[in-house]
Motif scaffolding. Sequence first.
Motif, short mmCIF file in Angstrom:
data_model
loop_
_atom_site.label_atom_id
_atom_site.label_comp_id
_atom_site.label_asym_id
_atom_site.label_seq_id
_atom_site.Cartn_x
_atom_site.Cartn_y
_atom_site.Cartn_z
N GLN A 1 -3.91 6.39 4.92
CA GLN A 1 -4.44 7.30 5.92
C GLN A 1 -4.58 6.61 7.28
O GLN A 1 -4.24 7.17 8.31
CB GLN A 1 -5.80 7.83 5.46
CG GLN A 1 -6.36 8.91 6.37
CD GLN A 1 -7.61 9.52 5.80
OE1 GLN A 1 -8.30 8.92 4.99
NE2 GLN A 1 -7.91 10.73 6.22
N LYS A 2 -5.01 5.37 7.26
CA LYS A 2 -5.21 4.63 8.50
C LYS A 2 -3.87 4.37 9.22
O LYS A 2 -3.75 4.49 10.43
CB LYS A 2 -5.88 3.28 8.17
CG LYS A 2 -6.18 2.42 9.36
CD LYS A 2 -6.95 1.17 8.91
CE LYS A 2 -6.90 0.08 9.94
NZ LYS A 2 -7.39 -1.20 9.40
N ARG A 3 -2.85 4.02 8.45
CA ARG A 3 -1.54 3.66 9.04
C ARG A 3 -0.63 4.86 9.24
O ARG A 3 0.36 4.77 9.94
CB ARG A 3 -0.84 2.64 8.16
CG ARG A 3 -1.64 1.36 8.04
CD ARG A 3 -0.88 0.31 7.31
NE ARG A 3 0.16 -0.20 8.20
CZ ARG A 3 0.89 -1.27 7.92
NH1 ARG A 3 0.73 -1.91 6.81
NH2 ARG A 3 1.80 -1.69 8.75
N VAL B 1 -1.11 5.12 -5.45
CA VAL B 1 -2.16 6.15 -5.52
C VAL B 1 -1.88 7.09 -6.69
O VAL B 1 -2.78 7.47 -7.44
CB VAL B 1 -2.22 6.94 -4.19
CG1 VAL B 1 -3.24 8.07 -4.29
CG2 VAL B 1 -2.57 6.01 -3.04
N ASP C 1 -10.69 1.40 -7.79
CA ASP C 1 -10.76 0.66 -6.52
C ASP C 1 -9.41 0.69 -5.81
O ASP C 1 -9.32 0.88 -4.59
CB ASP C 1 -11.17 -0.79 -6.75
CG ASP C 1 -12.61 -0.92 -7.24
OD1 ASP C 1 -13.37 0.06 -7.10
OD2 ASP C 1 -12.96 -1.99 -7.76
N ARG D 1 -8.68 4.09 -4.16
CA ARG D 1 -9.51 4.27 -2.97
C ARG D 1 -9.01 3.41 -1.81
O ARG D 1 -8.83 3.89 -0.69
CB ARG D 1 -10.97 3.91 -3.32
CG ARG D 1 -11.95 4.04 -2.17
CD ARG D 1 -13.39 3.76 -2.62
NE ARG D 1 -13.54 2.54 -3.41
CZ ARG D 1 -13.57 1.31 -2.90
NH1 ARG D 1 -13.46 1.13 -1.60
NH2 ARG D 1 -13.70 0.26 -3.68
N ILE D 2 -8.72 2.14 -2.07
CA ILE D 2 -8.30 1.23 -1.01
C ILE D 2 -6.91 1.59 -0.48
O ILE D 2 -6.69 1.65 0.74
CB ILE D 2 -8.31 -0.23 -1.54
CG1 ILE D 2 -9.75 -0.66 -1.83
CG2 ILE D 2 -7.65 -1.17 -0.55
CD1 ILE D 2 -9.86 -1.93 -2.66
N PHE E 1 0.85 -1.20 0.00
CA PHE E 1 0.00 0.00 0.00
C PHE E 1 0.88 1.25 0.00
O PHE E 1 1.02 1.94 1.02
CB PHE E 1 -0.95 -0.04 1.19
CG PHE E 1 -1.83 -1.26 1.18
CD1 PHE E 1 -2.88 -1.36 0.28
CD2 PHE E 1 -1.58 -2.32 2.02
CE1 PHE E 1 -3.67 -2.50 0.23
CE2 PHE E 1 -2.36 -3.47 1.98
CZ PHE E 1 -3.41 -3.56 1.08
N ALA F 1 -5.30 4.48 -0.69
CA ALA F 1 -5.33 5.78 0.00
C ALA F 1 -5.91 5.63 1.41
O ALA F 1 -5.40 6.22 2.37
CB ALA F 1 -6.13 6.79 -0.81
N ALA F 2 -6.95 4.82 1.55
CA ALA F 2 -7.55 4.60 2.87
C ALA F 2 -6.56 3.91 3.79
O ALA F 2 -6.46 4.22 4.98
CB ALA F 2 -8.83 3.77 2.72
N HIS F 3 -5.81 2.96 3.25
CA HIS F 3 -4.82 2.24 4.05
C HIS F 3 -3.72 3.18 4.52
O HIS F 3 -3.29 3.13 5.68
CB HIS F 3 -4.22 1.12 3.19
CG HIS F 3 -4.09 -0.18 3.93
ND1 HIS F 3 -3.01 -0.48 4.72
CD2 HIS F 3 -4.93 -1.24 4.00
CE1 HIS F 3 -3.18 -1.68 5.23
NE2 HIS F 3 -4.33 -2.17 4.81
N LYS G 1 2.39 4.97 -1.67
CA LYS G 1 1.88 6.18 -2.32
C LYS G 1 2.01 6.13 -3.83
O LYS G 1 1.20 6.69 -4.54
CB LYS G 1 2.62 7.41 -1.77
CG LYS G 1 2.09 7.88 -0.45
CD LYS G 1 2.75 9.17 -0.02
CE LYS G 1 2.22 9.54 1.35
NZ LYS G 1 3.11 10.48 2.05
#
Length: 122
Positions: A118-120, A84, A108, A111-112, A79, A114-116, A81
């Motif tokens: 942001q979460k980590r 993205v 997809d 989106r997935i 995951f 970028a969310a990962h 950058k």
Amino acid sequence: MCGQCCVGFGGTYVTHQDIERISDFIQGDPKDFISRYCDITGAGPVLTQGPDDRCIFFDEHKQCTIHPVKPRMCRAWPFLKTVVNHPENWDAMASACPGMVPSVPHADLVRIVAAHIQKRGF
Ligand code: SF4
């Protein structure tokens, strides 16, 4: 744990923070880290390879010997950058990584991933 992402030149970039953390873990001097464990590329230092073409920190038991402090790039994989910004990189990465499914729709992926990130936090 397959070690496929630990093979090949130029794969694992290290940040200043990575160098500090790894040096502390191996009880080495961060000032010597780049000269002892890295090769220099145009984009910065990367972990050098051993004679088996694997990362110098990959051992004969097929384990990362610095797992608790491995570089941010290793912890983030796949995951990153770059996926993205350039989702087409996913398929190139997936061609060498048995843990990645190729040909995921780019929308997809963005989106997935970028969310990962942001979460980590990376
Ligand atoms: S630091 Fe560890 S996980 Fe990262 S490439 Fe080297 S052996 Fe593999």
